[in-house]
Design an enzyme around this catalytic site. Structure first.
Site, PDB file in Angstrom:
ATOM      1  N   ASP A   1     -15.653  -1.909 -18.980  1.00 36.16           N
ATOM      2  CA  ASP A   1     -16.282  -3.084 -18.373  1.00 36.16           C
ATOM      3  C   ASP A   1     -15.268  -4.021 -17.718  1.00 36.16           C
ATOM      4  OD1 ASP A   1     -18.686  -2.093 -19.418  1.00 36.16           O
ATOM      5  OD2 ASP A   1     -18.251  -3.053 -21.331  1.00 36.16           O
TER       6      ASP A   1
ATOM      7  N   HIS B   1     -21.938   0.709 -14.764  1.00 36.46           N
ATOM      8  CA  HIS B   1     -21.078   0.070 -13.766  1.00 36.46           C
ATOM      9  C   HIS B   1     -21.901  -0.851 -12.885  1.00 36.46           C
ATOM     10  CE1 HIS B   1     -17.964   2.799 -14.895  1.00 36.46           C
ATOM     11  NE2 HIS B   1     -18.697   3.850 -14.583  1.00 36.46           N
TER      12      HIS B   1
HETATM   13  P1  GTP Z   1     -17.313  -1.140 -15.405  1.00 35.55           P
HETATM   14  O1  GTP Z   1     -18.027  -0.557 -16.582  1.00 35.55           O
HETATM   15  O2  GTP Z   1     -15.832  -1.266 -15.602  1.00 35.55           O
HETATM   16  O3  GTP Z   1     -17.661  -0.557 -14.100  1.00 35.55           O
HETATM   17  O4  GTP Z   1     -17.781  -2.648 -15.284  1.00 35.55           O
HETATM   18  P2  GTP Z   1     -19.125  -3.357 -15.604  1.00 35.55           P
HETATM   19  O5  GTP Z   1     -19.995  -3.363 -14.428  1.00 35.55           O
HETATM   20  O6  GTP Z   1     -19.679  -2.935 -16.906  1.00 35.55           O
HETATM   21  O7  GTP Z   1     -18.378  -4.738 -15.771  1.00 35.55           O
HETATM   22  P3  GTP Z   1     -18.856  -6.152 -16.040  1.00 35.55           P
HETATM   23  O8  GTP Z   1     -20.174  -6.152 -16.722  1.00 35.55           O
HETATM   24  O9  GTP Z   1     -17.793  -6.911 -16.683  1.00 35.55           O
HETATM   25  O10 GTP Z   1     -19.000  -6.662 -14.580  1.00 35.55           O
HETATM   26  C1  GTP Z   1     -20.199  -7.011 -14.340  1.00 35.55           C
HETATM   27  C2  GTP Z   1     -20.414  -8.295 -13.711  1.00 35.55           C
HETATM   28  O11 GTP Z   1     -19.261  -8.969 -13.209  1.00 35.55           O
HETATM   29  C3  GTP Z   1     -21.210  -7.889 -12.517  1.00 35.55           C
HETATM   30  O12 GTP Z   1     -22.221  -8.812 -12.335  1.00 35.55           O
HETATM   31  C4  GTP Z   1     -20.177  -7.857 -11.420  1.00 35.55           C
HETATM   32  O13 GTP Z   1     -20.791  -8.021 -10.181  1.00 35.55           O
HETATM   33  C5  GTP Z   1     -19.313  -9.015 -11.810  1.00 35.55           C
HETATM   34  N1  GTP Z   1     -17.925  -8.979 -11.358  1.00 35.55           N
HETATM   35  C6  GTP Z   1     -17.070  -7.933 -11.205  1.00 35.55           C
HETATM   36  N2  GTP Z   1     -15.875  -8.372 -10.753  1.00 35.55           N
HETATM   37  C7  GTP Z   1     -15.989  -9.725 -10.647  1.00 35.55           C
HETATM   38  C8  GTP Z   1     -15.103 -10.753 -10.253  1.00 35.55           C
HETATM   39  O14 GTP Z   1     -13.954 -10.548  -9.879  1.00 35.55           O
HETATM   40  N3  GTP Z   1     -15.580 -12.036 -10.314  1.00 35.55           N
HETATM   41  C9  GTP Z   1     -16.847 -12.340 -10.721  1.00 35.55           C
HETATM   42  N4  GTP Z   1     -17.226 -13.603 -10.777  1.00 35.55           N
HETATM   43  N5  GTP Z   1     -17.692 -11.377 -11.088  1.00 35.55           N
HETATM   44  C10 GTP Z   1     -17.280 -10.101 -11.049  1.00 35.55           C
HETATM   45 MG    MG Z   2     -19.435  -1.067 -17.884  1.00 33.37          MG
END
Ligand code: GTP
Ligand code: MG
Length: 334
Positions: free
Chosen positions: A13, A43
């Site tokens: 995440d 993701h």
């Molecule tokens: P992976 O499993 O690693 O792919 O990530 P994930 O999607 O589970 O990660 P996470 O839940 O932490 O990220 C989800 C939220 O954070 C989503 O709503 C993304 O759009 C958002 N997000 C990702 N990168 C950034 C960032 O740099 N800044 C902000 N504010 N939000 C982000």
């Molecule tokens: Mg994830």
């Protein structure tokens, strides 16, 4: 031509989906290949768009999307995501993907309690594969239109000099093979070498290895975590997160430099990506130019880069910095 791989640097995440979504558009690879994991690995690619089984590279409409043989699949979820994202004409699922069956979901209830598994049946299905009694994608009638040999496709693409982007799942801190993290780990190794094997290429075919970190650490489920914030500390920083698949509140903590170094070395990472810089440091939301970041954020990023450089001979630089949920909110220093 060599394949680039994206992997997680902490406990999952970190925003791998977000980074793959960006790279797929920016680098325009011929194919984006999902490696390893199962439907437990969620993701978020752009605001509101989440995938668990198909590659996050759907963001580039001209890339072929492939699911490698090391990925555990739940056919119903695969079919649902194919339809939801309208990728019928350009997705391929490997004949050899292991299939989750209803009994695997039941078998996982014990793991959910004991180690905080997400409960999608991924681990028990993998165990069944090890026992040589699992069903494979090629046994499932509804997947027939999409079946392919992903290893052949990827190796052919590389032979013809076409770009390949491999999307790893979860992260270094969840690797099955790490004795310090065990048993609070996932059901496979989670480094670049494993993800290469998961899609059917060998180590010499790997090019850039991107290790993705969040500016802080988050973790779903049980297991060790250094520098964990109390509820009060999380509130002070104004950060709270819920799991993409589990919906559970994530534990949060300070950036763990030792784990970051271990994971950079264990992956022979060549580049780092750091996400959610805007969430940790006020005043950086949507910044797309390094010079416009606040001094505090710059200092943090520079010190992470310098530290990784001093410890890992393969590491080049903090190449990607993400400052918001949308692809455009990216500083690309490559
Ligand atoms: P992976 O499993 O690693 O792919 O990530 P994930 O999607 O589970 O990660 P996470 O839940 O932490 O990220 C989800 C939220 O954070 C989503 O709503 C993304 O759009 C958002 N997000 C990702 N990168 C950034 C960032 O740099 N800044 C902000 N504010 N939000 C982000
Ligand atoms: Mg994830």
């Amino acid at each position: 031509m060599k394949a680039n791989i994206v992997v997680g640097g902490f406990y999952g995440d970190e925003g791998k989906g977000r980074i793959v979504g960006y790279l797929a558009v920016k680098d325009n690879p011929h194919c984006v290949v999902r490696a390893g994991g199962g439907p437990q690995a969620g993701h978020t690619v752009t605001r509101g768009k989440k995938v668990t089984q198909i590659p996050s590279g759907f963001t580039n409409p001209s890339s072929r999307l492939l699911v490698g043989r090391g990925t555990i699949i739940n056919p119903a979820i695969v079919l649902k995501e194919i339809e939801q994202f309208g990728v019928e004409a350009r997705i391929g699922i490997d004949y050899g993907c292991t299939v989750i069956e209803p009994q695997h979901l039941e078998q996982e209830t014990e793991l959910v309690k004991r180690i905080g598994s997400v409960g999608t049946g991924t681990g028990p299905a993998r165990a069944e594969r090890v026992m040589r009694s699992a069903k494979l994608a090629k046994d499932i009638e509804s997947l027939k239109p999409y079946l392919t040999d992903v290893a052949d496709e990827v190796n052919e693409a590389l032979r013809f000099g076409e770009g390949v982007l491999i999307e790893g799942v979860q992260a270094y801190g969840l690797s099955l093979l790490n004795h310090k993290f065990y048993p609070f780990v996932t059901s496979q190794d989670t480094t670049a070498s494993q993800f290469a094997a998961d899609v059917g290429i060998g180590p010499k075919a790997i090019g850039e290895i991107y290790v993705v970190y969040k500016a802080y650490v988050s973790r779903v489920g049980k297991g060790s975590m250094r520098f964990e914030w109390t509820e009060e500390q999380a509130e002070q920083r104004g950060i709270s997160e819920k799991g993409t698949v589990s919906g559970r509140v994530r534990r949060l903590g300070d950036f763990d430099m030792d784990l970051a170094v271990k994971s950079m070395i264990g992956n022979t990472g060549t580049q780092a990506a750091i996400t959610c810089v805007d969430r940790l440091f006020e005043g950086n939301s949507g910044v797309r130019d390094f010079s416009k970041l606040t001094d505090e954020a710059k200092r943090f990023l520079d010190s992470v880069g310098a530290h990784l450089k001093s410890k890992s001979p393969y590491f080049n630089r903090v190449a990607l910095i993400s400052t918001g949920p949308d692809s455009e909110d990216t500083i690309d220093l490559r």
